[in-house]
Write an enzyme that holds these catalytic residues in place. Structure first.
Site, PDB file in Angstrom:
ATOM      1  N   GLY A  55     -53.688 -30.299-133.606  1.00  0.00           N
ATOM      2  CA  GLY A  55     -53.993 -31.486-132.819  1.00  0.00           C
ATOM      3  C   GLY A  55     -53.248 -31.491-131.500  1.00  0.00           C
ATOM      4  N   SER A  56     -53.690 -32.337-130.592  1.00  0.00           N
ATOM      5  CA  SER A  56     -52.947 -32.573-129.359  1.00  0.00           C
ATOM      6  C   SER A  56     -51.838 -33.584-129.627  1.00  0.00           C
ATOM      7  CB  SER A  56     -53.874 -33.140-128.285  1.00  0.00           C
ATOM      8  OG  SER A  56     -54.845 -32.195-127.947  1.00  0.00           O
ATOM      9  N   HIS A  58     -48.661 -32.801-129.313  1.00  0.00           N
ATOM     10  CA  HIS A  58     -47.435 -32.085-129.672  1.00  0.00           C
ATOM     11  C   HIS A  58     -46.916 -31.247-128.498  1.00  0.00           C
ATOM     12  CE1 HIS A  58     -48.196 -33.331-133.713  1.00  0.00           C
ATOM     13  NE2 HIS A  58     -49.321 -32.653-133.800  1.00  0.00           N
ATOM     14  N   HIS A 221     -46.588 -36.494-137.228  1.00  0.00           N
ATOM     15  CA  HIS A 221     -47.675 -37.402-136.864  1.00  0.00           C
ATOM     16  C   HIS A 221     -47.317 -38.816-137.265  1.00  0.00           C
ATOM     17  CE1 HIS A 221     -49.245 -33.425-137.990  1.00  0.00           C
ATOM     18  NE2 HIS A 221     -49.835 -33.518-136.824  1.00  0.00           N
TER      19      HIS A 221
END
Ligand code: ADP
Ligand code: ADP
Ligand code: MG
Ligand code: MG
Ligand code: MG
Ligand code: MG
Lengths: 334, 216, 334, 216
Positions: A55-56, A58, A221
């Site tokens: 995912g974005s 990070h 997350h």
């Protein structure tokens, strides 16, 4: 929470646009899929392709680690969401040189489903050999004994770097896989969160923490951790993180480690150095040698507050791999 | 009864509207159990479906083809956990509806069974693990039972939706065993699963689509 | 605000301890004064010494920029406070090779008094030639016409880099001074703050901003800016910052710049890339060439939220200087 | 009257206590006008002085030497703007008190004049620029005037402190022209200058030291 963004729906695509424009000498975006980023440099023939992703949110992971000695391509997901098979497949096709591609990403159910679908398509439709190594470094996520079910957090940096270095050295896929797995099995992380982040689309904090609370073992997350308590001193927090890691992966005196003190986003470098200071004191006292240190923001969760400690236990092979140079937009090691 | 391709598309359109309406609630549930993005993700996915319906599928009448394209649009917009799950559901459903532009009762129940079985096989979740399967599986089983017992589709599906609702509500007291929330262990108890909730919305919207189709 | 610290009185010394332990191959702390840090590498004979400094809390500045092609030494002050003359003098003595030392720091009254005292002592007691170049890049701080009274903020990165490159090339002190002054006069910065930082000792936010307010032109110590308003989109903020810079330093089509989008501490990289994206679009439209881009946290204010935009107008000489490689713990350029 | 070296050290010690007591207020004023650290900085500086008094200067009776060491301790602990200013003050004061372990009225007034002139020359601030000079300069001028007019030191210094107080209070309505706060322009109006405030504390503590010395 206030953010410098435009339409929240477009943050990821706009981020990629900015990123690609900032580093054309490193990165190009595939015409076929705008969520597929690959190195813009010529890599050696027969080099095994290294594909990382997730995912974005990070950043600098994962797209910041495309470059010499590191990844060849990244498939970019929405914020905190696995990329779909399409950009993964597209990236795979772009970086394969006939010697196969290794997929490296954190152990999350969503990522596994998407990457596996892409791997299947790569094999079926493109005849590309794909091997997968999952990052499972988060000590907090599953008790000892269930190591391979753990989620992947900041230790991914070491696992990606290991695969990147092995591939850059011209090793075949099987060797790159072996080294990446070894790096993963030698790597442990424990994190602590002091403040939440918020998704651009909801603006809501990912979790709530009291004015003077912290949470040990929280995921990147915002997934809850193992223990919530009063904020402690840097020394006490460092001791706690180290204790949990060493309990899980005991180290004898004389052993060597690479250390990563990773900021989650909004924690100042000053604090990270205070954490590192204590870790170094403790390892030094136990006569464990720090071979190399990384202190800074390597894998973040937007503007989350807190940090994580990662140790990778080194033998000669892994020490060599850690020392291997890298040249990426957001990480250069000489 | 018959459902036309245009009614089928209207069902998809109504789900989009429903997801938009409920997206904050869905994200809120996910904040409690996961990473807080379920509403965001569902909204992205269904917006992509909506877009597809207005463009490539504007004049399409093959429900099988519609399903396939919709599944691909969904997964490519979201990735995530739900992407492969729903995409697999739609792809399996598409096989059942191939070359059909009018759907009979049999088509409809075959579609839902295939759709839900696809999701189950992809995610390998079992009932009681606090996922969308807790909504979908009881609905699927009830639907098949009632159809086998000879109920007409609409009333069978009504029962299926009720069973799905009970399943969804049951997730509140379950310990999560799949997905992000499984890391919480017993701390996952007390919150309804977001994926089970959005699954129910989909079933509910389908029922109302069928009802309004009947009324015409 | 929650922080990972121990005794707030000791944060600076503990940070230095951690920092020095993390990068022994780059940095050593002077026995004579623990606030004096110098490169641990052998530098060429006759090389002009480059000394940068200022208060702490701006990490990676200043200590992160000790290394090849950059600074030879740093004098470290308390948080947001100039270092005293002693560590400055100690650093000066350590890095002087008989060819003189250049002092580079932001234009703040406190810094000037302390650095000038050190320069006087270096001259009188040690017979070391010292020249000073002040960084004055903050467009917001003083109106056009008073350029040399402006305060120094993120643009210091370019000025330090210029001096570091010039000295590494073996140029004499007068040339290093000329190039540093030229770099400074070609550099402009405008910043925006979204959220405050807090001093470890007081725990109080450095300023207060409403839930949906931002402040344009705020200084890197929380000193107030020129205008307070509602938070705008990334595009609007980028346009505003760029407009103010271009008004102050007009650029013709065909000209070249180096761009720095600098995070103030807690702003996510995602946001910085959104800002860069718009800057690039606008410069591109004006047919101004971006020669090199830097996006990230270069000069921070603890965990302040927001960012700044810096442009350095390039001629061949400055382009060459920007491209000069550097190898520091927190900044490597190949 | 006479002030002994030990009384002089006691004055310095009392300033430390006063600064500790007021440090949050001083930082708060600086939050409004500068970078919020004035109390922190003064505390660090005076703690360093305190430490010096307890160690190297424990048995020292030369007030000139004490002043010099105290000035160096202060600047090396803080740097900042106030470091060079106060250090210069102490170094200039040290010349006046050289080799003296008992201070006469003349010594005391000469000390304060030198101390304040040193600060003024270092920082080049003028009255009305919203700095510590707004406290110190009126105090200095009044002191000199009253001494010239033949007042005894204690009453002259009392007047000086009153003048300093007025000066300090005047900073509230001034526009800052020096230091960080000068960037605020008219936004600096409405807040008393932190440096002017801590300067007043020092004068006030000196007066009470002189008074208690008299009483003994
Ligand atoms: N293996 C699985 N099978 C079925 N449903 C699952 C599975 N894993 C997760 N889910 C569902 O996905 C939902 C979370 O979706 P979402 O938040 O969109 O994805 P992510 O967890 O990647 O952020 C959960 O509430 C759960 O219902
Ligand atoms: N040139 C000057 N002359 C006299 N006093 C000054 C001068 N510049 C600043 N000051 C004083 O210093 C005070 C601020 O001190 P401090 O906060 O400790 O330093 P800094 O501004 O470096 O953070 C101001 O309130 C002002 O009274
Ligand atoms: Mg997610
Ligand atoms: Mg989620
Ligand atoms: Mg200060
Ligand atoms: Mg201050």
């Amino acid at each position: 929470m206030k953010k410098l963004i435009n339409n929240p729906q477009h943050v990821v695509d706009e981020m990629i646009e900015g990123y690609v424009k900032a580093y054309p000498e490193y990165i190009k975006q595939r015409n076929e899929n705008k969520r597929s980023l690959v190195t813009s440099r010529q890599t050696p023939d027969n080099k095994v392709g290294v594909l990382i992703g997730g995912g974005s949110g990070h950043e600098p992971a994962f797209m910041g680690y495309i470059g010499d000695g590191f990844a060849d391509g990244v498939a970019v997901g929405n914020i905190f969401a696995s990329p779909p098979p399409d950009p993964i497949l597209e990236t795979t096709k772009a970086i394969d040189k006939g010697t196969g591609v290794i997929y490296l990403y954190g152990n999350y159910a969503g990522d596994i489903m998407n990457f596996d679908m892409a791997a299947e398509l790569a094999d079926l439709e493109e005849d590309i050999r794909v091997e997968t190594v999952l990052v499972t470094d988060d000590v907090a996520s599953v008790a000892k004994g269930g190591e391979d079910q753990r989620r992947g957090i900041a230790g991914g940096f070491f696992v990606f770097k290991a695969a990147g270095a092995a591939a850059a050295k011209g090793l075949p896929l099987s060797e790159v896989v072996r080294i990446a797995k070894k790096a993963n099995s030698h790597t442990r992380t424990m994190g602590v969160a002091l403040s939440p982040c918020s998704l651009p689309q909801t603006g809501e904090p990912s979790f709530e923490l009291g004015e003077s609370e912290m949470e040990i073992g929280l995921g990147i997350h915002g997934e809850p951790g193992v223990e919530r308590g009063k904020v402690q001193t840097a020394n006490d927090v460092a001791d706690r993180l180290l204790k949990d890691i060493l309990h899980d992966m005991p180290l004898e005196q004389g052993e060597r480690v690479a250390v990563l003190v990773n900021g989650l986003g909004s924690t100042s470098r000053m604090e990270l150095y205070l954490m590192f200071r204590r870790i170094e004191q403790q390892l030094n006292q136990k006569q464990i040698t720090i071979h190399r240190s990384y202190v800074g923001d390597y894998i973040t969760s937007l503007e989350m507050g807190g940090c994580s400690l990662t140790l990778m236990k080194l033998d000669d092979e892994l020490a060599d791999i850690v020392d291997y140079p890298a040249d990426c937009p957001m990480f250069v090691q000489k | 009864m018959h459902i036309t391709a245009s009614e089928f598309k209207s069902f998809l359109h109504r789900v989009t509207l429903k997801v938009e309406e409920k997206k904050d609630d869905l994200s809120e549930l996910d904040r409690k159990l996961g990473d807080g993005d379920h509403g965001v993700t569902m909204s992205l996915g269904w917006q992509a479906i909506e877009e597809k319906l207005h463009t490539d599928l504007k004049d399409e009448t093959d429900c099988g083809y519609i399903c396939k394209e919709v599944g691909k649009a969904f997964i490519n917009a979201v990735g995530s956990s739900v992407g492969p799950l729903y995409a697999t559901g739609f792809l399996r459903g598409s096989r059942v509806l191939q070359n059909k532009s009018e759907l009979t009762d049999d088509d409809l129940s075959a579609f839902w069974v295939a759709f839900i079985d696809g999701i189950q096989q992809k995610g390998k979740a079992e009932i009681g693990e606090k996922t969308m399967i807790d909504t979908f599986m009881p609905a699927r089983n009830t639907l098949q039972e009632r159809i086998t017992a000879g109920d007409p589709f609409e009333s069978a599906f009504e029962k299926a939706v009720q069973a799905g609702k009970k399943g969804m509500e049951s997730t509140r007291d379950l310990i999560s065993k799949k997905g992000r929330s499984s890391r919480l262990g017993s701390r996952s108890v007390g919150h309804q699963d977001p994926g089970a909730t959005s699954a129910y919305l989909m079933l509910e919207v389908f029922l109302s689509t069928v009802r309004s189709a009947q009324r015409v």
